[in-house]
Design a protein around this motif. Structure first.
Motif, PDB file in Angstrom:
ATOM      1  N   VAL A 356      38.658  58.844  48.675  1.00  0.00           N
ATOM      2  CA  VAL A 356      37.721  58.221  47.742  1.00  0.00           C
ATOM      3  C   VAL A 356      37.100  56.962  48.336  1.00  0.00           C
ATOM      4  CG1 VAL A 356      37.518  57.073  45.487  1.00  0.00           C
ATOM      5  CG2 VAL A 356      38.879  59.164  45.723  1.00  0.00           C
ATOM      6  N   ASN A 357      37.926  56.139  48.997  1.00  0.00           N
ATOM      7  CA  ASN A 357      37.424  54.897  49.591  1.00  0.00           C
ATOM      8  C   ASN A 357      38.379  54.421  50.677  1.00  0.00           C
ATOM      9  OD1 ASN A 357      39.518  53.308  48.250  1.00  0.00           O
ATOM     10  ND2 ASN A 357      38.303  53.550  46.394  1.00  0.00           N
ATOM     11  N   ASP A 358      38.120  53.226  51.213  1.00  0.00           N
ATOM     12  CA  ASP A 358      38.869  52.736  52.367  1.00  0.00           C
ATOM     13  C   ASP A 358      40.180  52.029  52.016  1.00  0.00           C
ATOM     14  OD1 ASP A 358      37.014  53.736  54.091  1.00  0.00           O
ATOM     15  OD2 ASP A 358      35.956  51.833  54.409  1.00  0.00           O
ATOM     16  N   ALA A 359      40.491  51.873  50.756  1.00  0.00           N
ATOM     17  CA  ALA A 359      41.745  51.240  50.359  1.00  0.00           C
ATOM     18  C   ALA A 359      42.873  52.274  50.321  1.00  0.00           C
ATOM     19  CB  ALA A 359      41.590  50.581  48.993  1.00  0.00           C
ATOM     20  N   LEU A 360      44.091  51.794  50.139  1.00  0.00           N
ATOM     21  CA  LEU A 360      45.221  52.695  49.954  1.00  0.00           C
ATOM     22  C   LEU A 360      45.415  53.058  48.484  1.00  0.00           C
ATOM     23  CD1 LEU A 360      47.873  51.112  52.364  1.00  0.00           C
ATOM     24  CD2 LEU A 360      46.287  53.005  52.821  1.00  0.00           C
ATOM     25  N   LEU A 361      45.231  52.060  47.596  1.00  0.00           N
ATOM     26  CA  LEU A 361      45.515  52.272  46.178  1.00  0.00           C
ATOM     27  C   LEU A 361      44.294  52.060  45.296  1.00  0.00           C
ATOM     28  CD1 LEU A 361      48.962  50.481  45.636  1.00  0.00           C
ATOM     29  CD2 LEU A 361      48.545  52.939  45.899  1.00  0.00           C
ATOM     30  N   LEU A 362      44.234  52.822  44.238  1.00  0.00           N
ATOM     31  CA  LEU A 362      43.235  52.658  43.187  1.00  0.00           C
ATOM     32  C   LEU A 362      43.854  51.864  42.022  1.00  0.00           C
ATOM     33  CD1 LEU A 362      42.125  56.407  43.058  1.00  0.00           C
ATOM     34  CD2 LEU A 362      40.920  54.564  44.265  1.00  0.00           C
ATOM     35  N   HIS A 363      43.034  51.492  41.065  1.00  0.00           N
ATOM     36  CA  HIS A 363      43.462  51.023  39.735  1.00  0.00           C
ATOM     37  C   HIS A 363      44.238  49.702  39.714  1.00  0.00           C
ATOM     38  CE1 HIS A 363      42.029  54.901  38.561  1.00  0.00           C
ATOM     39  NE2 HIS A 363      43.051  55.565  39.083  1.00  0.00           N
ATOM     40  N   SER A 364      43.690  48.681  40.351  1.00  0.00           N
ATOM     41  CA  SER A 364      44.249  47.337  40.197  1.00  0.00           C
ATOM     42  C   SER A 364      43.307  46.502  39.340  1.00  0.00           C
ATOM     43  CB  SER A 364      44.450  46.670  41.561  1.00  0.00           C
ATOM     44  OG  SER A 364      45.520  47.279  42.262  1.00  0.00           O
ATOM     45  N   THR A 365      43.846  45.450  38.735  1.00  0.00           N
ATOM     46  CA  THR A 365      43.049  44.551  37.899  1.00  0.00           C
ATOM     47  C   THR A 365      43.313  43.115  38.314  1.00  0.00           C
ATOM     48  OG1 THR A 365      43.086  46.095  36.030  1.00  0.00           O
ATOM     49  CG2 THR A 365      42.588  43.791  35.540  1.00  0.00           C
ATOM     50  N   GLY A 366      42.245  42.416  38.703  1.00  0.00           N
ATOM     51  CA  GLY A 366      42.380  41.054  39.197  1.00  0.00           C
ATOM     52  C   GLY A 366      42.378  40.012  38.098  1.00  0.00           C
ATOM     53  N   HIS A 367      41.207  39.785  37.490  1.00  0.00           N
ATOM     54  CA  HIS A 367      41.063  38.713  36.488  1.00  0.00           C
ATOM     55  C   HIS A 367      40.275  39.261  35.306  1.00  0.00           C
ATOM     56  CE1 HIS A 367      40.728  34.936  34.616  1.00  0.00           C
ATOM     57  NE2 HIS A 367      40.577  34.157  35.671  1.00  0.00           N
ATOM     58  N   MET A 368      40.977  39.918  34.401  1.00  0.00           N
ATOM     59  CA  MET A 368      40.345  40.584  33.257  1.00  0.00           C
ATOM     60  C   MET A 368      39.542  39.612  32.379  1.00  0.00           C
ATOM     61  SD  MET A 368      40.079  43.601  31.756  1.00  0.00           S
ATOM     62  CE  MET A 368      39.886  44.371  30.153  1.00  0.00           C
ATOM     63  N   PRO A 369      40.075  38.438  32.022  1.00  0.00           N
ATOM     64  CA  PRO A 369      39.308  37.535  31.154  1.00  0.00           C
ATOM     65  C   PRO A 369      37.974  37.102  31.756  1.00  0.00           C
ATOM     66  CG  PRO A 369      41.611  36.921  31.137  1.00  0.00           C
ATOM     67  CD  PRO A 369      41.451  37.948  32.224  1.00  0.00           C
ATOM     68  N   HIS A 370      37.872  37.076  33.079  1.00  0.00           N
ATOM     69  CA  HIS A 370      36.620  36.719  33.749  1.00  0.00           C
ATOM     70  C   HIS A 370      35.809  37.945  34.129  1.00  0.00           C
ATOM     71  CE1 HIS A 370      37.402  32.283  35.089  1.00  0.00           C
ATOM     72  NE2 HIS A 370      37.612  32.475  33.799  1.00  0.00           N
ATOM     73  N   ASN A 371      36.243  39.122  33.665  1.00  0.00           N
ATOM     74  CA  ASN A 371      35.551  40.374  33.972  1.00  0.00           C
ATOM     75  C   ASN A 371      35.413  40.572  35.483  1.00  0.00           C
ATOM     76  OD1 ASN A 371      34.333  42.782  33.104  1.00  0.00           O
ATOM     77  ND2 ASN A 371      32.274  41.918  33.353  1.00  0.00           N
ATOM     78  N   SER A 372      36.469  40.253  36.206  1.00  0.00           N
ATOM     79  CA  SER A 372      36.448  40.287  37.666  1.00  0.00           C
ATOM     80  C   SER A 372      37.502  41.249  38.206  1.00  0.00           C
ATOM     81  CB  SER A 372      36.707  38.876  38.218  1.00  0.00           C
ATOM     82  OG  SER A 372      36.838  38.889  39.620  1.00  0.00           O
ATOM     83  N   GLU A 373      37.091  42.145  39.087  1.00  0.00           N
ATOM     84  CA  GLU A 373      37.994  43.073  39.777  1.00  0.00           C
ATOM     85  C   GLU A 373      38.821  43.904  38.783  1.00  0.00           C
ATOM     86  OE1 GLU A 373      38.859  40.867  44.006  1.00  0.00           O
ATOM     87  OE2 GLU A 373      39.999  40.142  42.284  1.00  0.00           O
ATOM     88  N   ILE A 374      38.131  44.642  37.948  1.00  0.00           N
ATOM     89  CA  ILE A 374      38.800  45.431  36.915  1.00  0.00           C
ATOM     90  C   ILE A 374      38.832  46.909  37.307  1.00  0.00           C
ATOM     91  CG2 ILE A 374      38.754  46.128  34.490  1.00  0.00           C
ATOM     92  CD1 ILE A 374      37.293  43.469  33.932  1.00  0.00           C
TER      93      ILE A 374
END
Length: 399
Positions: A356-374
């Motif tokens: 799917v992409n160049d990372a190893l893992l999908l489905h991480s969430t960084g900073h939900m309240p700031h709508n960042s990296e969800i």
């Protein structure tokens, strides 16, 4: 002619035995090793496509294939070199080692410039720390010792903790976040490897104050604790990256499990061990049925809230650490099995990114309240996933 036939028959038998032996050896690989093989192969392929060693992968935009990059002063800069060092540790591939060295070298200035955040531990111990552990490079040791001294400049003796976000003191006062527990390992390491003993004292004090104020009575964790800068008096606890101040932010719980386990390992203070046990038990009790935490355990949108694979990876590492420290065999088994379950879930098609992409893992969430990296790949998820796989492989080989 008979002699020739015998020789040919013997050669065929040897060849068949060799092929069978190779196949059998492949069949005996553990599930952990199979995932490591795939992960290392992918890490190497992606590394070979990167041309600038002073830009570091951080996340991948949903629907895109390639990493987005940040500069060396971003708090996530040390994780990608760390991923490469873990890939080298497993594979002993010299090309990967050279890549790890190149990306690591780009972080050197952090050790010798004034500290502007607590993340020096993440940035330098994940990169130079792993590099030194695997190579014994004396230059790496010197840079790590300098990094520890730089991190220690953020310590406030009136509070007893390291300041996490200098840029937020006007709004929050002296602030300390649960993530900062992870950076103590750099200080503990330095104190044992030629640094001033005060680094140990700072790290232990930080862990003690964090244990007192960051850990709630129910064994959940605040993200941030705030103090009066002048008096050192505790003001309040908040959860900046979680759903609400009193909610249970998943990754923060992971930092706590891992950080207090490590602090016990380094100090022998039973209170740190008991705290790690309480945090781990509370995490296990609240896990949803599918075994991977939502970004915050108290988000009212559950089950339609995003997951956080990075939290699962951090917790897996922390519980493997904890399982190696507790004396009770039942607890050892409990935390080892909990960690293995998390790793198994992350190793499934639902979380491995594959092609799917160049990372190893999908489905991480960084900073939900700031709508960042969800609900996207984030580099520290890959880092702790690789660490967890290597820790699990080592534990399984001992058994």
């Amino acid at each position: 002619m008979k002699v020739l036939k015998m020789i040919l028959a013997t050669c065929c038998l040897v060849a068949l035995l060799f092929v069978y032996g190779c196949e059998n050896k492949e069949k005996t690989k553990s599930a952990t090793e199979v995932v490591l093989d795939k992960s290392v192969s992918k890490v190497k392929d992606v590394m070979q496509s990167l041309t600038e060693v002073d830009s570091f992968p951080r996340n991948i935009t949903k629907g895109k294939k390639n990493w987005n990059f940040v500069g060396y002063r971003d708090w996530c800069s040390g994780f990608y070199p760390g991923v490469l060092w873990y890939a080298y540790e497993y594979s002993k591939d010299e090309e990967i080692r050279k890549g790890a060295e190149a990306f690591t070298a780009s972080l050197k200035d952090i050790a010798y410039t004034p500290a502007d955040n607590h993340d020096i531990g993440f940035m330098m111990y994940c990169s130079y720390g792993n590099g030194y552990r695997l190579t014994g490079n004396e230059e790496y040791k010197d840079i790590l010792l300098a990094s520890a001294d730089t991190l220690a400049t953020l310590y406030n003796p009136k509070v007893g903790t390291i300041l996490s976000w200098p840029g937020m003191t006007e709004k929050m006062g002296h602030n300390t976040i649960i993530d900062n527990m992870m950076n103590l390992e750099l200080l503990f390491w330095a104190a044992k490897n030629g640094g001033d003993h005060k680094l140990y004292d700072i790290a232990k004090s930080h862990a003690e104050v964090s244990m007192k104020y960051l850990v709630r009575p129910d064994n959940s964790i605040y993200h941030v604790i705030c103090f009066d800068q002048e008096t050192g008096e505790f003001v309040k606890g908040i959860t900046h990256q979680g759903y609400a101040d009193e909610s249970m932010w998943a990754r923060g719980q992971g930092w706590g499990i891992y950080g207090f386990s490590m602090s016990y390992r380094e100090t022998g203070d039973e209170e740190f061990l008991n705290t790690a046990i309480g945090l781990a038990d509370h995490f296990i009790e609240r896990l949803p049925e599918d075994g991977i935490p939502y970004w915050d355990f108290d988000d009212p949108k559950i089950p339609n809230a995003p997951k956080d694979a990075s939290a699962a990876g951090v917790v897996a590492c922390g519980m493997l650490e904890l399982s190696s420290l507790v004396k009770d065999e039942a607890l050892k088994t409990k935390y080892f099995n909990a960690a293995k379950s998390l790793i198994t879930k992350l190793s499934s098609d639902e979380y491995l990114s594959g092609d799917v992409n160049d990372a190893l893992l999908l489905h991480s969430t960084g900073h939900m309240p700031h709508n960042s990296e969800i609900d996207v790949p984030i580099v520290y998820a890959d880092y702790y996933f690789m660490e967890a796989l290597l820790r699990l492989k080592k534990a399984e080989s001992i058994d």
